[in-house]
Design an enzyme around this catalytic site. Structure first.
Site, PDB file in Angstrom:
ATOM      1  N   HIS A  91       1.592   9.719   6.961  1.00  0.00           N
ATOM      2  CA  HIS A  91       1.374   8.716   6.081  1.00  0.00           C
ATOM      3  C   HIS A  91       1.996   8.955   4.653  1.00  0.00           C
ATOM      4  CE1 HIS A  91      -2.633   7.933   8.166  1.00  0.00           C
ATOM      5  NE2 HIS A  91      -1.430   7.387   9.001  1.00  0.00           N
ATOM      6  N   CYS A 145      16.257  -2.893  -3.959  1.00  0.00           N
ATOM      7  CA  CYS A 145      16.756  -2.910  -5.195  1.00  0.00           C
ATOM      8  C   CYS A 145      17.831  -4.014  -5.411  1.00  0.00           C
ATOM      9  CB  CYS A 145      17.593  -1.538  -5.173  1.00  0.00           C
ATOM     10  SG  CYS A 145      18.606  -1.565  -6.897  1.00  0.00           S
ATOM     11  N   CYS A 172      19.225   1.642  -7.661  1.00  0.00           N
ATOM     12  CA  CYS A 172      18.960   2.359  -8.679  1.00  0.00           C
ATOM     13  C   CYS A 172      17.705   3.496  -8.245  1.00  0.00           C
ATOM     14  CB  CYS A 172      18.086   1.245  -9.536  1.00  0.00           C
ATOM     15  SG  CYS A 172      18.750  -0.271 -10.033  1.00  0.00           S
TER      16      CYS A 172
HETATM   17  C1  BV8 Z   1      -0.292  -0.019  11.019  1.00  0.00           C
HETATM   18  C2  BV8 Z   1      -1.833   6.884   3.127  1.00  0.00           C
HETATM   19  C3  BV8 Z   1       0.863  -1.904  11.862  1.00  0.00           C
HETATM   20  C4  BV8 Z   1      -2.266   6.037   1.869  1.00  0.00           C
HETATM   21  C5  BV8 Z   1      -3.359   6.062   4.788  1.00  0.00           C
HETATM   22  C6  BV8 Z   1      -6.018  -0.097  16.142  1.00  0.00           C
HETATM   23  C7  BV8 Z   1      -7.510   0.032  15.920  1.00  0.00           C
HETATM   24  C8  BV8 Z   1      -8.081  -0.472  14.656  1.00  0.00           C
HETATM   25  C9  BV8 Z   1      -7.349  -0.758  13.549  1.00  0.00           C
HETATM   26  C10 BV8 Z   1      -5.769  -0.613  13.623  1.00  0.00           C
HETATM   27  C11 BV8 Z   1      -5.261  -0.078  14.831  1.00  0.00           C
HETATM   28  N1  BV8 Z   1      -4.105   0.038  14.577  1.00  0.00           N
HETATM   29  C12 BV8 Z   1      -3.885  -0.374  13.577  1.00  0.00           C
HETATM   30  C13 BV8 Z   1      -4.996  -1.022  12.732  1.00  0.00           C
HETATM   31  C14 BV8 Z   1      -4.910  -1.005  11.234  1.00  0.00           C
HETATM   32  C15 BV8 Z   1      -5.163   0.285  10.292  1.00  0.00           C
HETATM   33  C16 BV8 Z   1      -6.304   1.016  10.645  1.00  0.00           C
HETATM   34  O1  BV8 Z   1      -6.453   1.922  11.094  1.00  0.00           O
HETATM   35  N2  BV8 Z   1      -7.594   0.682  10.080  1.00  0.00           N
HETATM   36  C17 BV8 Z   1      -8.791   1.124  10.206  1.00  0.00           C
HETATM   37  C18 BV8 Z   1      -9.399   1.753   9.059  1.00  0.00           C
HETATM   38  C19 BV8 Z   1     -10.133   0.440  11.036  1.00  0.00           C
HETATM   39  N3  BV8 Z   1      -4.124   1.069  10.468  1.00  0.00           N
HETATM   40  C20 BV8 Z   1      -2.903   0.508   9.813  1.00  0.00           C
HETATM   41  O2  BV8 Z   1      -2.824  -0.070   9.015  1.00  0.00           O
HETATM   42  C21 BV8 Z   1      -1.853   1.521   9.901  1.00  0.00           C
HETATM   43  N4  BV8 Z   1      -0.499   0.556   9.864  1.00  0.00           N
HETATM   44  O3  BV8 Z   1      -1.032  -0.188  11.744  1.00  0.00           O
HETATM   45  O4  BV8 Z   1       0.821  -0.823  10.583  1.00  0.00           O
HETATM   46  C22 BV8 Z   1       2.221  -2.491  11.710  1.00  0.00           C
HETATM   47  C23 BV8 Z   1       3.403  -1.742  12.908  1.00  0.00           C
HETATM   48  C24 BV8 Z   1       4.582  -2.125  12.746  1.00  0.00           C
HETATM   49  C25 BV8 Z   1       4.956  -3.114  11.727  1.00  0.00           C
HETATM   50  C26 BV8 Z   1       4.195  -3.175  10.603  1.00  0.00           C
HETATM   51  C27 BV8 Z   1       2.907  -3.113  10.669  1.00  0.00           C
HETATM   52  C28 BV8 Z   1      -1.269   2.500   8.486  1.00  0.00           C
HETATM   53  C29 BV8 Z   1      -2.467   3.305   8.405  1.00  0.00           C
HETATM   54  C30 BV8 Z   1      -2.200   4.553   7.184  1.00  0.00           C
HETATM   55  C31 BV8 Z   1      -2.813   4.002   6.123  1.00  0.00           C
HETATM   56  N5  BV8 Z   1      -2.454   5.067   4.940  1.00  0.00           N
HETATM   57  N6  BV8 Z   1      -3.075   7.153   3.870  1.00  0.00           N
HETATM   58  C32 BV8 Z   1      -3.270   6.949   0.920  1.00  0.00           C
HETATM   59  O5  BV8 Z   1      -3.624   7.928   1.228  1.00  0.00           O
HETATM   60  O6  BV8 Z   1      -3.657   6.245  -0.347  1.00  0.00           O
HETATM   61  S1  BV8 Z   1      -4.870   6.283   5.808  1.00  0.00           S
HETATM   62  C33 BV8 Z   1      -5.725   7.361   4.825  1.00  0.00           C
HETATM   63  O7  BV8 Z   1      -6.972   7.142   5.394  1.00  0.00           O
HETATM   64  C34 BV8 Z   1      -5.650   8.822   5.169  1.00  0.00           C
HETATM   65  O8  BV8 Z   1      -4.197   9.165   5.389  1.00  0.00           O
HETATM   66  C35 BV8 Z   1      -6.283   9.023   6.499  1.00  0.00           C
HETATM   67  O9  BV8 Z   1      -5.446   8.745   7.748  1.00  0.00           O
HETATM   68  C36 BV8 Z   1      -7.277   7.974   6.383  1.00  0.00           C
HETATM   69  C37 BV8 Z   1      -8.889   8.437   6.034  1.00  0.00           C
HETATM   70  O10 BV8 Z   1      -8.873   9.237   7.157  1.00  0.00           O
HETATM   71  P1  BV8 Z   1      -9.746  10.931   7.359  1.00  0.00           P
HETATM   72  O11 BV8 Z   1      -8.307  11.571   6.807  1.00  0.00           O
HETATM   73  O12 BV8 Z   1     -10.142  11.028   8.625  1.00  0.00           O
HETATM   74  O13 BV8 Z   1     -10.599  10.899   6.144  1.00  0.00           O
HETATM   75  P2  BV8 Z   1     -12.059  10.135   6.019  1.00  0.00           P
HETATM   76  O14 BV8 Z   1     -12.387  10.370   4.784  1.00  0.00           O
HETATM   77  O15 BV8 Z   1     -12.126   9.196   6.836  1.00  0.00           O
HETATM   78  O16 BV8 Z   1     -12.805  11.330   6.939  1.00  0.00           O
HETATM   79  C38 BV8 Z   1     -12.882  12.755   6.226  1.00  0.00           C
HETATM   80  C39 BV8 Z   1     -13.410  13.821   7.398  1.00  0.00           C
HETATM   81  O17 BV8 Z   1     -13.595  15.037   7.133  1.00  0.00           O
HETATM   82  C40 BV8 Z   1     -14.852  13.323   7.836  1.00  0.00           C
HETATM   83  O18 BV8 Z   1     -15.102  13.111   9.324  1.00  0.00           O
HETATM   84  C41 BV8 Z   1     -15.552  14.418   7.276  1.00  0.00           C
HETATM   85  O19 BV8 Z   1     -16.758  14.693   7.998  1.00  0.00           O
HETATM   86  C42 BV8 Z   1     -14.762  15.428   7.434  1.00  0.00           C
HETATM   87  N7  BV8 Z   1     -14.830  16.611   6.606  1.00  0.00           N
HETATM   88  C43 BV8 Z   1     -15.101  16.574   5.074  1.00  0.00           C
HETATM   89  N8  BV8 Z   1     -15.038  17.685   4.621  1.00  0.00           N
HETATM   90  C44 BV8 Z   1     -14.608  18.670   5.624  1.00  0.00           C
HETATM   91  C45 BV8 Z   1     -14.357  17.916   6.778  1.00  0.00           C
HETATM   92  N9  BV8 Z   1     -13.852  18.326   7.925  1.00  0.00           N
HETATM   93  C46 BV8 Z   1     -13.595  19.906   7.778  1.00  0.00           C
HETATM   94  N10 BV8 Z   1     -13.795  20.535   6.955  1.00  0.00           N
HETATM   95  C47 BV8 Z   1     -14.307  20.058   5.608  1.00  0.00           C
HETATM   96  N11 BV8 Z   1     -14.408  20.851   4.509  1.00  0.00           N
END
Ligand code: BV8
Length: 256
Positions: free
Chosen positions: A122, A134, A144
């Site tokens: 990501h 650009c 640029c």
């Molecule tokens: C795309 C960068 C198409 C930005 C990020 C299939 C099914 C459903 C939906 C989709 C699908 N395919 C695509 C989609 C749509 C979408 C998606 O997945 N939506 C979801 C939400 C329903 N995906 C996209 O849009 C992707 N692109 O599909 O493009 C395309 C194809 C061709 C041409 C054009 C377009 C792009 C997805 C990437 C988005 N960018 N990040 C930024 O960071 O600002 S995603 C971002 O959120 C993170 O990178 C990460 O991936 C995600 C967060 O998830 P987690 O990392 O799991 O974090 P979260 O907070 O949810 O959970 C934390 C976990 O840690 C918890 O379980 C917790 O219990 C645990 N935890 C907490 N503390 C600890 C711990 N574990 C261990 N130790 C601890 N101490």
């Protein structure tokens, strides 16, 4: 955490010629970086991360989105790798070529811990990019450099007004093809996939655990909470990255 569950997974890791480690925001939580789930505390609690982390969100309110990334950047720069990051880097150093990290995280804590085999799905929050193509380049000039942009929220090109955006993959944007293909190959090839600190809600990243499982790998989840990938797990270790990874990856036998 049952010692025998940890010993069992340690046995699988010791035998595995290739280990893939899929990490999410939970991997960096103990370094003080809020996960996406609880990223929206305090100032940002009113906003939907998927709206902020999207081209539409940036187009609608570039200053809001830029300031959100600026505050996250400050958090990343102030953070330090935790014991989990270090355990992965140490294992990689001791066993060259056997362990590869595939991260959803846009921080650089794996790299700062010394991990070299890291695939960033990501992008990189510390990198600057142009939002649009650009225009000077379109006119035949050189592209640029984003660092030439006039300061502001966000910085913008003095020549054509093009805005700077963070070098991350936003929702609705495609992942870097080479990174995704390399990650898919690792998932198909690994004997064990460690899934660390991810809710498994975001695709195609979460799909890598399904790819590994389909290819016959042992999927092991490390997470204090339940996650969407739990049904894939041969072993689910309820705990944190910084507490469990040093135990799972230590060279010497664990104290009884
Ligand atoms: C795309 C960068 C198409 C930005 C990020 C299939 C099914 C459903 C939906 C989709 C699908 N395919 C695509 C989609 C749509 C979408 C998606 O997945 N939506 C979801 C939400 C329903 N995906 C996209 O849009 C992707 N692109 O599909 O493009 C395309 C194809 C061709 C041409 C054009 C377009 C792009 C997805 C990437 C988005 N960018 N990040 C930024 O960071 O600002 S995603 C971002 O959120 C993170 O990178 C990460 O991936 C995600 C967060 O998830 P987690 O990392 O799991 O974090 P979260 O907070 O949810 O959970 C934390 C976990 O840690 C918890 O379980 C917790 O219990 C645990 N935890 C907490 N503390 C600890 C711990 N574990 C261990 N130790 C601890 N101490």
């Amino acid at each position: 955490m049952a010692q025998e569950a940890i010993e069992e997974v340690r046995g699988w890791l010791a035998e595995a010629p290739h280990i893939a480690v899929l990490t999410g925001a939970g991997m960096s939580a103990e370094s003080g970086i809020a996960t996406f789930r609880d990223a929206l505390t305090g100032l940002w609690a009113r906003f939907d991360p998927q709206r902020l982390a999207s081209p539409e969100g940036f187009a609608a309110d570039p200053a809001l989105v830029w300031d959100w990334y600026a505050s996250r950047r400050a958090g990343v720069m102030a953070a330090k790798p935790n014991a989990g990051h270090r355990a992965l880097a140490d294992f990689e150093r001791r066993h060259p070529g056997r362990l590869h990290v595939v991260t959803q995280n846009v921080d650089d804590l794996h790299q700062r811990a010394g991990s070299e085999n890291v695939i960033r799905l990501h992008g990189d929050i510390l990198e600057d990019r142009w939002f649009d193509a650009c225009r000077r380049h379109a006119r035949g000039g050189n592209v640029c450099d984003p660092s030439w942009a006039e300061p502001g929220s966000p910085p913008a090109c003095a020549d054509c007004g093009n805005r700077v955006r963070p070098g991350v993959v936003w929702f609705g944007e495609a992942l870097p093809v080479a990174a995704l293909e390399a990650a898919e190959q690792l998932a198909r090839r690994c004997a064990v996939m460690l899934v660390i600190g991810t809710s498994g809600a975001v695709h195609p990243a979460a799909g890598l655990a399904y790819t590994a499982r389909r290819a016959g790998a042992k999927v092991v989840i490390v997470n204090p909470q339940l996650s969407e990938l739990d049904p894939l797990a041969l072993r689910r270790l309820q705990g944190t990255a910084a507490a469990l990874l040093p135990l799972l990856l230590a060279e010497e036998p664990l104290a009884a």
